[in-house]
Enzyme design. Structure first.
Site, mmCIF file in Angstrom:
data_model
loop_
_atom_site.group_PDB
_atom_site.id
_atom_site.type_symbol
_atom_site.label_atom_id
_atom_site.label_comp_id
_atom_site.label_asym_id
_atom_site.label_seq_id
_atom_site.Cartn_x
_atom_site.Cartn_y
_atom_site.Cartn_z
ATOM 1 N N CYS A 1 -3.658 6.595 1.457
ATOM 2 C CA CYS A 1 -3.756 5.458 0.544
ATOM 3 C C CYS A 1 -3.926 5.880 -0.904
ATOM 4 O O CYS A 1 -4.457 5.131 -1.723
ATOM 5 C CB CYS A 1 -4.901 4.531 0.960
ATOM 6 S SG CYS A 1 -4.465 3.508 2.363
ATOM 7 N N GLY B 1 -2.439 -4.922 10.855
ATOM 8 C CA GLY B 1 -3.821 -5.155 11.240
ATOM 9 C C GLY B 1 -4.759 -4.042 10.847
ATOM 10 O O GLY B 1 -4.938 -3.768 9.665
ATOM 11 N N GLY C 1 0.787 -1.223 0.000
ATOM 12 C CA GLY C 1 0.000 0.000 0.000
ATOM 13 C C GLY C 1 0.818 1.271 0.000
ATOM 14 O O GLY C 1 2.004 1.275 -0.320
ATOM 15 N N GLU C 2 0.167 2.362 0.387
ATOM 16 C CA GLU C 2 0.740 3.684 0.242
ATOM 17 C C GLU C 2 0.912 4.358 1.608
ATOM 18 O O GLU C 2 1.353 3.716 2.547
ATOM 19 C CB GLU C 2 -0.129 4.466 -0.746
ATOM 20 C CG GLU C 2 -0.219 3.710 -2.081
ATOM 21 C CD GLU C 2 -1.176 4.312 -3.085
ATOM 22 O OE1 GLU C 2 -0.945 5.474 -3.476
ATOM 23 O OE2 GLU C 2 -2.140 3.635 -3.482
#
EC number: 2.3.1.181
Length: 268
Positions: free
Chosen positions: A223, A205, A114-115
Protein backbone atom coordinates in the site's frame (compact mmCIF):
# COMPACT_ATOMS: atom_id res chain seq x y z
CA UNK A 1 -23.53 7.36 -6.16
CA UNK A 2 -22.67 4.70 -8.70
CA UNK A 3 -19.29 3.38 -7.65
CA UNK A 4 -16.61 3.99 -5.05
CA UNK A 5 -13.30 2.34 -4.34
CA UNK A 6 -11.10 1.99 -1.29
CA UNK A 7 -7.62 0.53 -1.19
CA UNK A 8 -6.25 -2.46 0.67
CA UNK A 9 -5.17 -0.58 3.75
CA UNK A 10 -4.27 2.95 2.68
CA UNK A 11 -5.71 6.31 1.68
CA UNK A 12 -9.21 7.72 1.68
CA UNK A 13 -12.25 6.65 -0.26
CA UNK A 14 -12.27 7.78 -3.87
CA UNK A 15 -15.86 8.74 -4.50
CA UNK A 16 -16.42 8.74 -8.23
CA UNK A 17 -19.72 10.55 -8.00
CA UNK A 18 -21.03 12.85 -5.29
CA UNK A 19 -23.34 11.41 -2.72
CA UNK A 20 -21.85 11.98 0.73
CA UNK A 21 -23.24 14.30 3.37
CA UNK A 22 -21.31 17.31 4.66
CA UNK A 23 -20.34 15.45 7.85
CA UNK A 24 -18.76 12.56 5.91
CA UNK A 25 -15.20 13.41 6.97
CA UNK A 26 -16.00 15.02 10.35
CA UNK A 27 -15.94 11.93 12.56
CA UNK A 28 -12.97 9.66 13.07
CA UNK A 29 -13.59 6.04 12.15
CA UNK A 30 -13.31 5.15 15.85
CA UNK A 31 -16.25 7.46 16.59
CA UNK A 32 -18.51 6.13 13.84
CA UNK A 33 -21.35 3.82 14.86
CA UNK A 34 -20.56 0.50 13.22
CA UNK A 35 -23.87 -1.33 13.63
CA UNK A 36 -24.76 -2.30 10.07
CA UNK A 37 -27.69 -4.67 10.66
CA UNK A 38 -30.04 -5.02 7.67
CA UNK A 39 -33.60 -3.80 7.45
CA UNK A 40 -36.17 -5.90 9.29
CA UNK A 41 -37.22 -8.99 7.36
CA UNK A 42 -34.02 -9.24 5.33
CA UNK A 43 -32.74 -12.79 4.74
CA UNK A 44 -29.50 -13.85 6.46
CA UNK A 45 -26.22 -13.41 4.66
CA UNK A 46 -24.90 -16.48 2.84
CA UNK A 47 -21.63 -17.65 4.41
CA UNK A 48 -19.37 -19.51 1.97
CA UNK A 49 -16.02 -21.14 2.74
CA UNK A 50 -13.95 -22.48 -0.16
CA UNK A 51 -11.42 -25.22 0.46
CA UNK A 52 -8.05 -25.17 -1.26
CA UNK A 53 -6.63 -22.25 -3.23
CA UNK A 54 -8.89 -20.22 -5.51
CA UNK A 55 -7.35 -18.53 -8.55
CA UNK A 56 -7.63 -14.76 -8.35
CA UNK A 57 -9.21 -14.32 -11.77
CA UNK A 58 -11.79 -16.97 -10.99
CA UNK A 59 -12.65 -15.23 -7.72
CA UNK A 60 -13.10 -11.85 -9.40
CA UNK A 61 -15.39 -13.33 -12.05
CA UNK A 62 -17.48 -14.99 -9.35
CA UNK A 63 -17.68 -11.76 -7.36
CA UNK A 64 -18.83 -9.87 -10.44
CA UNK A 65 -21.61 -12.40 -11.02
CA UNK A 66 -22.71 -12.34 -7.39
CA UNK A 67 -22.69 -8.55 -7.16
CA UNK A 68 -24.82 -8.25 -10.29
CA UNK A 69 -27.31 -10.79 -8.91
CA UNK A 70 -27.47 -9.09 -5.50
CA UNK A 71 -27.96 -5.66 -7.07
CA UNK A 72 -30.77 -7.06 -9.24
CA UNK A 73 -32.49 -8.61 -6.23
CA UNK A 74 -31.87 -12.11 -7.60
CA UNK A 75 -29.54 -13.33 -4.83
CA UNK A 76 -29.05 -12.84 -1.11
CA UNK A 77 -25.96 -11.13 0.25
CA UNK A 78 -22.77 -13.18 0.47
CA UNK A 79 -19.58 -13.41 2.50
CA UNK A 80 -16.98 -15.62 0.83
CA UNK A 81 -13.93 -16.92 2.71
CA UNK A 82 -11.02 -18.27 0.67
CA UNK A 83 -7.27 -18.39 0.11
CA UNK A 84 -5.38 -17.47 -3.06
CA UNK A 85 -2.16 -18.86 -4.51
CA UNK A 86 0.73 -16.39 -4.11
CA UNK A 87 0.15 -13.20 -6.09
CA UNK A 88 0.30 -9.44 -6.00
CA UNK A 89 -2.59 -7.16 -6.90
CA UNK A 90 -2.29 -3.59 -8.11
CA UNK A 91 -4.99 -1.06 -7.34
CA UNK A 92 -5.85 1.96 -9.43
CA UNK A 93 -3.25 4.13 -7.63
CA UNK A 94 -0.39 1.62 -7.80
CA UNK A 95 3.07 3.08 -8.46
CA UNK A 96 5.22 0.65 -10.43
CA UNK A 97 8.19 1.72 -8.29
CA UNK A 98 6.50 -0.04 -5.36
CA UNK A 99 6.64 -3.37 -7.21
CA UNK A 100 10.12 -4.31 -6.04
CA UNK A 101 10.20 -7.85 -7.46
CA UNK A 102 7.93 -7.88 -10.52
CA UNK A 103 8.88 -11.44 -11.49
CA UNK A 104 8.36 -12.99 -8.07
CA UNK A 105 4.64 -13.76 -8.44
CA UNK A 106 1.87 -13.01 -10.94
CA UNK A 107 0.63 -9.43 -10.73
CA UNK A 108 -3.05 -8.68 -11.28
CA UNK A 109 -4.51 -5.28 -12.05
CA UNK A 110 -7.73 -4.87 -10.11
CA UNK A 111 -10.55 -2.36 -10.09
CA UNK A 112 -10.26 -1.60 -6.39
CA UNK A 113 -8.66 1.63 -5.25
CA UNK A 114 -5.20 1.75 -3.76
CA UNK A 115 -1.78 0.34 -4.49
CA UNK A 116 -0.05 -3.06 -4.22
CA UNK A 117 -0.86 -5.89 -1.83
CA UNK A 118 0.05 -9.55 -1.45
CA UNK A 119 -2.31 -12.53 -1.17
CA UNK A 120 -1.28 -16.11 -0.59
CA UNK A 121 -1.68 -19.32 1.41
CA UNK A 122 -2.11 -18.80 5.14
CA UNK A 123 -3.96 -15.53 4.65
CA UNK A 124 -7.72 -15.57 5.11
CA UNK A 125 -9.30 -13.45 2.40
CA UNK A 126 -12.90 -12.45 3.02
CA UNK A 127 -14.91 -11.07 0.11
CA UNK A 128 -17.94 -9.22 1.46
CA UNK A 129 -20.87 -8.66 -0.89
CA UNK A 130 -23.54 -6.67 0.93
CA UNK A 131 -26.33 -4.43 -0.32
CA UNK A 132 -25.84 -1.24 1.66
CA UNK A 133 -29.26 -0.02 0.56
CA UNK A 134 -30.63 -2.62 2.98
CA UNK A 135 -28.29 -1.37 5.70
CA UNK A 136 -26.68 2.10 5.75
CA UNK A 137 -25.66 3.98 2.63
CA UNK A 138 -22.52 5.30 4.27
CA UNK A 139 -19.19 4.26 2.79
CA UNK A 140 -17.06 5.41 5.70
CA UNK A 141 -19.29 3.68 8.24
CA UNK A 142 -19.03 0.50 6.18
CA UNK A 143 -15.23 0.66 6.21
CA UNK A 144 -15.28 1.26 9.98
CA UNK A 145 -17.65 -1.71 10.37
CA UNK A 146 -15.29 -4.02 8.48
CA UNK A 147 -12.43 -2.86 10.68
CA UNK A 148 -14.65 -3.51 13.70
CA UNK A 149 -15.20 -7.10 12.55
CA UNK A 150 -11.43 -7.59 12.38
CA UNK A 151 -10.83 -5.95 15.77
CA UNK A 152 -13.55 -8.07 17.40
CA UNK A 153 -12.12 -11.22 15.83
CA UNK A 154 -8.65 -10.44 17.16
CA UNK A 155 -10.03 -9.55 20.58
CA UNK A 156 -11.53 -13.04 20.85
CA UNK A 157 -7.92 -14.29 20.64
CA UNK A 158 -6.65 -11.71 23.16
CA UNK A 159 -4.91 -9.70 20.44
CA UNK A 160 -5.42 -5.95 20.51
CA UNK A 161 -6.00 -4.63 17.02
CA UNK A 162 -6.22 -0.88 16.48
CA UNK A 163 -7.32 1.58 13.82
CA UNK A 164 -5.19 4.44 12.59
CA UNK A 165 -6.86 7.46 11.03
CA UNK A 166 -4.06 8.02 8.51
CA UNK A 167 -3.91 4.39 7.35
CA UNK A 168 -6.83 2.05 6.85
CA UNK A 169 -6.56 -1.51 8.11
CA UNK A 170 -5.88 -3.00 11.53
CA UNK A 171 -2.56 -2.68 13.32
CA UNK A 172 -0.85 -4.19 16.37
CA UNK A 173 1.76 -2.51 18.53
CA UNK A 174 5.18 -4.19 18.73
CA UNK A 175 6.92 -2.86 21.86
CA UNK A 176 9.61 -5.55 21.54
CA UNK A 177 10.80 -4.05 18.24
CA UNK A 178 13.08 -1.00 17.81
CA UNK A 179 11.38 2.38 17.93
CA UNK A 180 10.47 4.13 14.70
CA UNK A 181 12.77 6.93 13.44
CA UNK A 182 10.37 9.50 14.93
CA UNK A 183 10.57 7.80 18.33
CA UNK A 184 7.17 6.18 18.08
CA UNK A 185 6.41 2.57 18.93
CA UNK A 186 6.76 0.06 16.13
CA UNK A 187 3.50 -1.19 14.64
CA UNK A 188 2.74 -3.99 12.20
CA UNK A 189 -0.26 -4.50 9.98
CA UNK A 190 -2.12 -7.72 10.69
CA UNK A 191 -5.17 -7.14 8.49
CA UNK A 192 -5.92 -5.12 5.39
CA UNK A 193 -9.09 -4.09 3.67
CA UNK A 194 -10.04 -2.78 0.28
CA UNK A 195 -13.53 -2.31 -1.02
CA UNK A 196 -15.42 -1.38 -4.12
CA UNK A 197 -19.09 -0.47 -4.39
CA UNK A 198 -21.37 -0.87 -7.36
CA UNK A 199 -24.94 0.37 -7.09
CA UNK A 200 -24.35 0.34 -3.32
CA UNK A 201 -23.40 -3.36 -3.35
CA UNK A 202 -19.95 -3.95 -1.86
CA UNK A 203 -17.30 -6.34 -3.09
CA UNK A 204 -13.67 -7.19 -2.43
CA UNK A 205 -13.30 -6.94 1.35
CA UNK A 206 -10.63 -7.79 3.91
CA UNK A 207 -7.72 -10.10 4.63
CA UNK A 208 -6.28 -11.36 7.92
CA UNK A 209 -2.77 -12.74 8.13
CA UNK A 210 -3.07 -16.06 9.95
CA UNK A 211 0.15 -17.80 8.90
CA UNK A 212 1.30 -16.57 5.49
CA UNK A 213 4.94 -16.44 4.45
CA UNK A 214 5.62 -12.87 5.55
CA UNK A 215 8.77 -12.69 3.42
CA UNK A 216 6.55 -12.44 0.35
CA UNK A 217 5.48 -8.94 1.39
CA UNK A 218 9.07 -7.83 0.72
CA UNK A 219 8.43 -8.04 -3.02
CA UNK A 220 6.29 -4.90 -2.82
CA UNK A 221 5.86 -1.78 -0.74
CA UNK A 222 2.49 -2.77 0.74
CA UNK A 223 0.00 0.00 0.00
CA UNK A 224 2.92 2.33 -0.57
CA UNK A 225 3.70 2.43 3.17
CA UNK A 226 7.29 1.49 4.00
CA UNK A 227 7.55 2.75 7.60
CA UNK A 228 5.62 -0.13 9.16
CA UNK A 229 5.93 -3.89 9.08
CA UNK A 230 3.57 -6.79 8.52
CA UNK A 231 2.73 -9.52 11.01
CA UNK A 232 0.45 -12.52 11.42
CA UNK A 233 -1.31 -14.35 14.23
CA UNK A 234 1.30 -17.10 14.21
CA UNK A 235 4.09 -14.51 14.12
CA UNK A 236 2.56 -13.06 17.31
CA UNK A 237 2.81 -16.48 18.95
CA UNK A 238 -0.74 -17.77 18.54
CA UNK A 239 -0.95 -21.47 17.56
CA UNK A 240 -4.05 -21.04 15.40
CA UNK A 241 -5.28 -22.45 12.12
CA UNK A 242 -7.41 -20.68 9.52
CA UNK A 243 -10.43 -22.80 10.52
CA UNK A 244 -10.14 -21.50 14.09
CA UNK A 245 -10.16 -17.94 12.83
CA UNK A 246 -13.16 -18.62 10.58
CA UNK A 247 -15.34 -19.50 13.57
CA UNK A 248 -14.43 -16.26 15.33
CA UNK A 249 -14.82 -14.24 12.14
CA UNK A 250 -18.39 -15.38 11.74
CA UNK A 251 -19.18 -14.54 15.37
CA UNK A 252 -17.70 -11.07 14.95
CA UNK A 253 -19.43 -10.52 11.61
CA UNK A 254 -22.82 -11.36 13.11
CA UNK A 255 -22.21 -8.92 15.96
CA UNK A 256 -21.75 -6.09 13.46
CA UNK A 257 -23.79 -7.06 10.38
CA UNK A 258 -26.40 -9.53 11.63
CA UNK A 259 -27.15 -13.20 10.93
CA UNK A 260 -25.16 -15.32 8.49
CA UNK A 261 -25.87 -18.94 7.56
CA UNK A 262 -23.63 -21.48 5.82
CA UNK A 263 -24.40 -21.61 2.13
CA UNK A 264 -25.97 -24.90 1.03
CA UNK A 265 -23.28 -27.11 -0.43
CA UNK A 266 -20.47 -24.85 0.78
CA UNK A 267 -17.56 -26.09 2.81
CA UNK A 268 -17.13 -25.23 6.49
Amino acid sequence: MQEARKCWGCGLVAILREGCGKDFFMLTRTDIETNMFPAAGSPPVRWRISEGLVAYGQAVEEMEREVAAIAAGEADELVWLLEHPPLYTAGTSADVADLIEPDRFPVFATGRGGEYTYHGPGQRVVYVMLDLKRRRQDVRAYVAALEDVIIRTLDKMNVRGERREDRVGVWVRRPEKPLLPDGGMAEDKIAALGIRLRKWVSFHGLSINVDPDLSHFSGIVPCGISAYGVTSLVDLGLPVMIGDVDVLLREAFEEVFGPAVPETGAGG
